[in-house]
Motif scaffolding. Structure first.
Motif, PDB file in Angstrom:
ATOM      1  N   ILE A  49     -12.449   9.258 -26.167  1.00  0.00           N
ATOM      2  CA  ILE A  49     -13.383   9.547 -25.073  1.00  0.00           C
ATOM      3  C   ILE A  49     -13.940  10.109 -25.527  1.00  0.00           C
ATOM      4  CG2 ILE A  49     -12.480  10.681 -22.331  1.00  0.00           C
ATOM      5  CD1 ILE A  49      -9.079   9.830 -23.529  1.00  0.00           C
ATOM      6  N   TYR A  50     -15.365  10.413 -24.688  1.00  0.00           N
ATOM      7  CA  TYR A  50     -16.541  11.219 -24.803  1.00  0.00           C
ATOM      8  C   TYR A  50     -17.130  11.132 -23.494  1.00  0.00           C
ATOM      9  CZ  TYR A  50     -19.361   6.618 -25.859  1.00  0.00           C
ATOM     10  OH  TYR A  50     -19.837   5.354 -25.236  1.00  0.00           O
ATOM     11  N   PRO A  51     -17.893  11.909 -23.238  1.00  0.00           N
ATOM     12  CA  PRO A  51     -18.804  12.165 -21.944  1.00  0.00           C
ATOM     13  C   PRO A  51     -20.551  11.575 -22.780  1.00  0.00           C
ATOM     14  CG  PRO A  51     -18.993  14.280 -23.485  1.00  0.00           C
ATOM     15  CD  PRO A  51     -17.884  12.999 -23.855  1.00  0.00           C
ATOM     16  N   ALA A  52     -20.715  10.826 -21.671  1.00  0.00           N
ATOM     17  CA  ALA A  52     -22.012   9.668 -21.681  1.00  0.00           C
ATOM     18  C   ALA A  52     -22.792  10.013 -20.601  1.00  0.00           C
ATOM     19  CB  ALA A  52     -21.156   8.822 -21.697  1.00  0.00           C
ATOM     20  N   HIS A  53     -23.762   9.982 -20.872  1.00  0.00           N
ATOM     21  CA  HIS A  53     -25.090   9.423 -19.805  1.00  0.00           C
ATOM     22  C   HIS A  53     -24.431   8.614 -18.949  1.00  0.00           C
ATOM     23  CE1 HIS A  53     -27.438  13.796 -20.529  1.00  0.00           C
ATOM     24  NE2 HIS A  53     -27.544  12.929 -21.831  1.00  0.00           N
ATOM     25  N   LEU A  54     -24.591   8.138 -17.620  1.00  0.00           N
ATOM     26  CA  LEU A  54     -24.622   6.332 -17.442  1.00  0.00           C
ATOM     27  C   LEU A  54     -25.467   6.200 -16.204  1.00  0.00           C
ATOM     28  CD1 LEU A  54     -22.609   4.396 -16.660  1.00  0.00           C
ATOM     29  CD2 LEU A  54     -22.093   6.250 -14.397  1.00  0.00           C
ATOM     30  N   HIS A  55     -25.864   4.938 -16.588  1.00  0.00           N
ATOM     31  CA  HIS A  55     -27.277   4.608 -15.811  1.00  0.00           C
ATOM     32  C   HIS A  55     -26.929   3.726 -14.994  1.00  0.00           C
ATOM     33  CE1 HIS A  55     -29.839   7.877 -17.992  1.00  0.00           C
ATOM     34  NE2 HIS A  55     -29.160   6.574 -18.714  1.00  0.00           N
ATOM     35  N   THR A  56     -26.757   2.559 -13.910  1.00  0.00           N
ATOM     36  CA  THR A  56     -26.885   1.808 -12.774  1.00  0.00           C
ATOM     37  C   THR A  56     -27.978   1.444 -11.842  1.00  0.00           C
ATOM     38  OG1 THR A  56     -25.305   3.176 -10.856  1.00  0.00           O
ATOM     39  CG2 THR A  56     -23.954   2.798 -12.958  1.00  0.00           C
ATOM     40  N   LEU A  57     -27.658  -0.060 -11.900  1.00  0.00           N
ATOM     41  CA  LEU A  57     -28.929  -0.161 -10.302  1.00  0.00           C
ATOM     42  C   LEU A  57     -28.088  -1.649  -9.883  1.00  0.00           C
ATOM     43  CD1 LEU A  57     -31.815  -1.057 -10.529  1.00  0.00           C
ATOM     44  CD2 LEU A  57     -32.495  -2.091 -12.066  1.00  0.00           C
ATOM     45  N   LEU A  58     -27.996  -1.661  -8.918  1.00  0.00           N
ATOM     46  CA  LEU A  58     -27.569  -2.716  -8.244  1.00  0.00           C
ATOM     47  C   LEU A  58     -28.484  -3.689  -7.611  1.00  0.00           C
ATOM     48  CD1 LEU A  58     -25.366  -4.703  -6.954  1.00  0.00           C
ATOM     49  CD2 LEU A  58     -25.148  -2.654  -5.604  1.00  0.00           C
ATOM     50  N   ARG A  59     -29.259  -4.714  -7.718  1.00  0.00           N
ATOM     51  CA  ARG A  59     -29.698  -5.504  -7.043  1.00  0.00           C
ATOM     52  C   ARG A  59     -29.313  -6.052  -5.874  1.00  0.00           C
ATOM     53  NH1 ARG A  59     -31.765  -6.303 -11.876  1.00  0.00           N
ATOM     54  NH2 ARG A  59     -33.922  -4.984 -12.200  1.00  0.00           N
TER      55      ARG A  59
END
Length: 138
Positions: free
Chosen positions: A2-12
């Motif tokens: 388990i770890y912290p992360a930078h998350l990016h999402t893109l919904l088209r």
């Protein structure tokens, strides 16, 4: 793991009438990787006054939102699956039909590509393409 992360999402999204929309989101998330090749990530969703969770295996993925709007969407390539969607305006009959799902999940990062059709009350509402990627935060 388990770890912290930078998350990016893109919904088209594209509606049957041709209207297009694009939503991008960047935030911190918690990622969990298991030895059986399953994974999950969870992040705060202040726009919905709650949180969102994505879970996946090599064969399927789910998205769960809890807050003002509650939804449970399940995605398996080639299958049309019924989903839960409850908003402050009421409950809606919703289905997904997945046409593409790729997930590459590694110890330090991950990337998911998901293409699906979204149906409301048995009518096509949108064709969606979702990209999700993250990198471990140090």
């Amino acid at each position: 793991m388990i770890y912290p992360a930078h998350l990016h999402t893109l919904l088209r999204s594209i509606t049957p009438e041709g209207q297009q929309d694009e939503i991008q989101h960047t935030c911190r998330a918690m990622v969990a990787l298991r030895d059986d090749s399953t994974w999950s990530l969870r992040y705060a969703d202040p726009d919905n006054n709650g949180q969102t969770a994505l879970q996946g295996t090599p064969q399927w993925m789910s998205i769960s939102r809890d807050g003002d709007t509650r939804s449970r969407l399940l995605f398996r390539v080639g299958e049309r699956l019924e989903c839960l969607y409850v908003s402050p305006m009421g409950e809606f009959q919703m289905h997904t039909h997945t046409t593409l799902f790729n997930a590459t999940v590694e110890a330090e990062q991950g990337r998911v590509e998901l293409h699906y059709e979204l149906f409301l009350s048995d009518s096509l509402a949108a064709q969606n393409e979702l990209e999700v990627w993250w990198e471990r935060q140090t």
